[in-house]
Design a protein around this motif. Structure first.
Motif, PDB file in Angstrom:
ATOM      1  N   ARG B 125      -8.331 -59.606  81.021  1.00 14.45           N
ATOM      2  CA  ARG B 125      -8.034 -60.194  79.665  1.00 14.45           C
ATOM      3  C   ARG B 125      -8.624 -59.257  78.420  1.00 14.45           C
ATOM      4  O   ARG B 125      -8.202 -59.775  77.292  1.00 14.45           O
ATOM      5  N   SER B 134       0.092 -60.885  76.317  1.00 14.48           N
ATOM      6  CA  SER B 134       0.168 -62.088  76.110  1.00 14.48           C
ATOM      7  C   SER B 134       0.658 -62.823  74.890  1.00 14.48           C
ATOM      8  O   SER B 134       1.324 -63.651  74.576  1.00 14.48           O
ATOM      9  N   SER B 190      -1.645 -66.039  80.839  1.00 17.61           N
ATOM     10  CA  SER B 190      -0.685 -65.417  80.058  1.00 17.61           C
ATOM     11  C   SER B 190       0.714 -66.150  79.862  1.00 17.61           C
ATOM     12  O   SER B 190       1.734 -66.214  78.853  1.00 17.61           O
TER      13      SER B 190
END
Lengths: 282, 337
Positions: B125, B134, B190
């Motif tokens: 991430r 995302s 996401s």
């Protein structure tokens, strides 16, 4: 060191900006003959030093070079060790000690005397030396004037502040292989400081250097400041930022930097090899 | 500003990597490193300036860290993290969070009660490509989503062998905990949390006691459905490779660690991307870090944790609460079998 060094990432599908290209390269270089052919092309273009990671496959490349002394007698190899993913995957599978055991030279029993001693006395320097010897085996009979520690190990030790081990590596390759130690890093400013702290003068450091500051920890300015100190022998790598920087501009930036002794690049096609060499030499 | 007093528990592959990154951080003082393996602590005692311990409670009492990184086998996470939170210590823990959804919920509540910074090491991430993926999904560039495929492959177990805690599911071993957790977490954060499992195969390839591959049909809270395909016995990959493909009414996104490929049927207002394929490499998307060990994302997640401890970041990425949803999905997949 030569002004231009030829790298090996393209041969083994190491591509920092595209997994797709990586697979195409693995397919192209499936046979050693294609790698050897590309090395010959680089040699013909005036690039006589091959800097390569100690993958198992490099063993057969080295063997082919030994088998053709007339063709490769002027060729130098700069080994870079270790191939980290080999060990990392082994640690995941076998645990730390299991991995260590499985990668000790030969097997743990055949090196019982030296290796056994290393285990019992927890002589970490000796263990490092054994592992260097294991990785160097494939280069017996080949000219290896500089031996490199891969960035994942250099930088791990750098962050751990285990600078003495970097010095121990430097001392060992000098003593055992009459070679200069080189250090690959993604952290040039910090590494230069650390190596000088442990008394290594004019260390050979191979590091990302490109006009976009890609993989240049601490920023491009800090890297350029290290060049001005004039106390390292710098090899610039990732000059194309892994491929996303315009190649002509990338070469123009790096070749005009004072203090960069050598430029490392890899390419798959004969045209790209010749073009890059021509740009650097222009 | 004062340095953050940090300690580490567990010095395996991940623990040593965290220790190195922490050791290079100018705003961190390492007050303790703890492992039961004498091999590792002897090494650190000999070559590094870090105080070493073999008992974490003793280390906490003596070194008094403000924050701790937990990188022991997952089976021990609950007990250790509960203790740390009770001592009012901020915690960064390796993934997966715990081996049970209920325990994860308990720790999430305890961290919230004590107002402590909490983070789990789902480093993807912090990768530029997945961050952009995302963002694009949130911005709705693909419009209505139709389907997704989340994949991860790598060469961890490529022959019959079993020696470590990773080959024992009760300790957090196996492809589901080790590899698939990353993919599940990426999907959860996401696209939306996984709520139902419509089908799940946990396949053994070489391992005797754990699965080497996970193939699953999943449904998210939003109703969106997709496929998970994860295999850690795939020799065609040099290292772990994760890829998410998302299909929507206005095109498609294919993202992995190195590249983001976006196909747009029609351009979207206020976005630089044009109709057709748009390729962005990680080099152009990734923010630089001050110390690089094995990928910007590892340094970036640690920098973020330290900034959160110092109150400079909101502690909103990879929280215990988010990781708890990942543990829930893992549990659903196990129960399906």
């Amino acid at each position: 060191m030569d002004r231009i060094l030829f790298g090996d990432n393209q041969f083994f599908g190491v591509n920092h900006i595209s997994d797709e290209k990586s697979r195409q390269q693995l397919i192209k270089f499936k046979n050693d003959a294609v790698i050897l052919e590309t090395l010959a092309t680089a040699n013909a273009a005036g690039v006589g030093t091959f800097m390569c990671t100690t993958y198992a496959r490099i063993g057969s490349i080295a063997q082919a070079m030994k088998d053709n002394p007339s063709k490769y007698s002027n060729y130098k190899i700069y080994p870079c060790m270790p191939y980290a993913h080999k060990y990392a995957n082994a640690v995941t599978e076998l645990g730390m000690l299991g991995a260590l055991k499985s990668y000790m030279p030969g097997n743990i029993f055949s090196t019982a005397l030296k290796g056994g001693m290393a285990f019992i006395s927890k002589d970490y320097v000796k263990m490092m030396e054994l592992m260097v010897d294991a990785e160097m085996k494939m280069f017996e009979g080949i000219n290896t004037p500089v031996i490199f520690l891969q960035n994942v190990v250099t930088d791990l030790l750098l962050g751990l502040q285990a600078y003495e081990l970097l010095a121990a590596f430097h001392a060992y390759v000098q003593k055992k292989y009459q070679a200069e130690a080189g250090f690959i890093t993604m952290n040039l400013p910090a590494l230069s400081e650390a190596l000088h702290k442990v008394g290594i003068h004019q260390p050979i450091i191979c590091t990302s250097f490109n006009k976009e500051g890609f993989r240049m920890s601490g920023g491009r300015e800090a890297y350029e400041a290290v060049l001005k100190q004039n106390n390292c022998r710098i090899i610039a790598m990732q000059i194309f930022g892994g491929g996303f920087i315009d190649p002509k501009e990338a070469v123009s930036y790096i070749k005009n930097l004072n203090g960069v002794e050598s430029i490392l690049f890899g390419a798959s096609s004969s045209a790209n090899i010749k073009q890059t060499v021509a740009w650097i030499n222009a | 500003m004062n340095k953050v007093k940090l300690a580490l528990i567990g010095l395996g592959k991940m623990g040593l990597s965290h220790l190195s990154i922490a050791g290079a951080h100018p705003e961190v003082q390492i007050v303790g490193a703890c492992d039961t393996s004498v091999m590792v602590t002897d090494f650190l005692k000999k070559f590094t300036p870090f105080p070493c311990f073999d008992n974490y409670k003793k280390m906490i009492a003596e070194a008094k860290p403000a924050a701790v990184i937990v990188a022991v086998p997952t089976k021990y996470h609950f007990e250790i993290i509960e203790y740390l939170l009770q001592q009012k210590i901020h915690v960064f823990c390796e993934k997966p969070f715990t081996l049970s959804h209920a325990e994860s919920q308990q720790l999430t509540a305890l961290a919230a009660e004590n107002n402590l910074v909490n983070q789990v090491g789902y480093h993807n991430r912090f990768l530029g490509t997945f961050i952009e993926m995302s963002r694009l999904i949130k911005a709705g560039v693909l419009q209505e989503l139709h389907h997704f495929t989340a994949e991860s492959y790598g060469p961890v177990v490529t022959k019959p062998h079993q020696d470590t805690w990773r080959s024992n599911a009760n300790e957090g071993g196996g492809c589901l905990y080790d590899y698939a957790s990353h993919v599940i977490d990426l999907v959860n954060n996401s696209l939306g949390n996984i709520e139902n499992i419509s089908g799940c195969l946990l396949k053994k390839i070489y391992s005797k006691n754990v699965e080497d591959a996970v193939y699953s049909l999943v449904q998210l809270e939003s109703g969106l459905t997709g496929v998970l395909s994860v295999n850690w016995s795939d020799s065609t990959y040099r290292k772990m490779t994760t890829q998410i493909t998302i299909e929507g009414a206005n095109g498609k996104i294919i993202a992995d660690a190195t590249e983001l490929k976006l196909f747009l049927k029609a351009p979207v207002k206020n976005e630089k991307y044009t109709a057709g394929w748009n390729i962005q490499s990680v080099g152009a998307l990734q923010s630089p870090v001050d110390f690089y060990l094995r990928g910007e994302e590892y340094s970036a997640q640690f920098d973020y944790f330290i900034a959160a401890v110092k109150g400079l970041e909101p502690n909103a990425i990879n929280t215990f609460a988010q990781a708890t949803y990942t543990d829930k999905a893992i549990q659903l997949m196990k129960q399906f079998n």
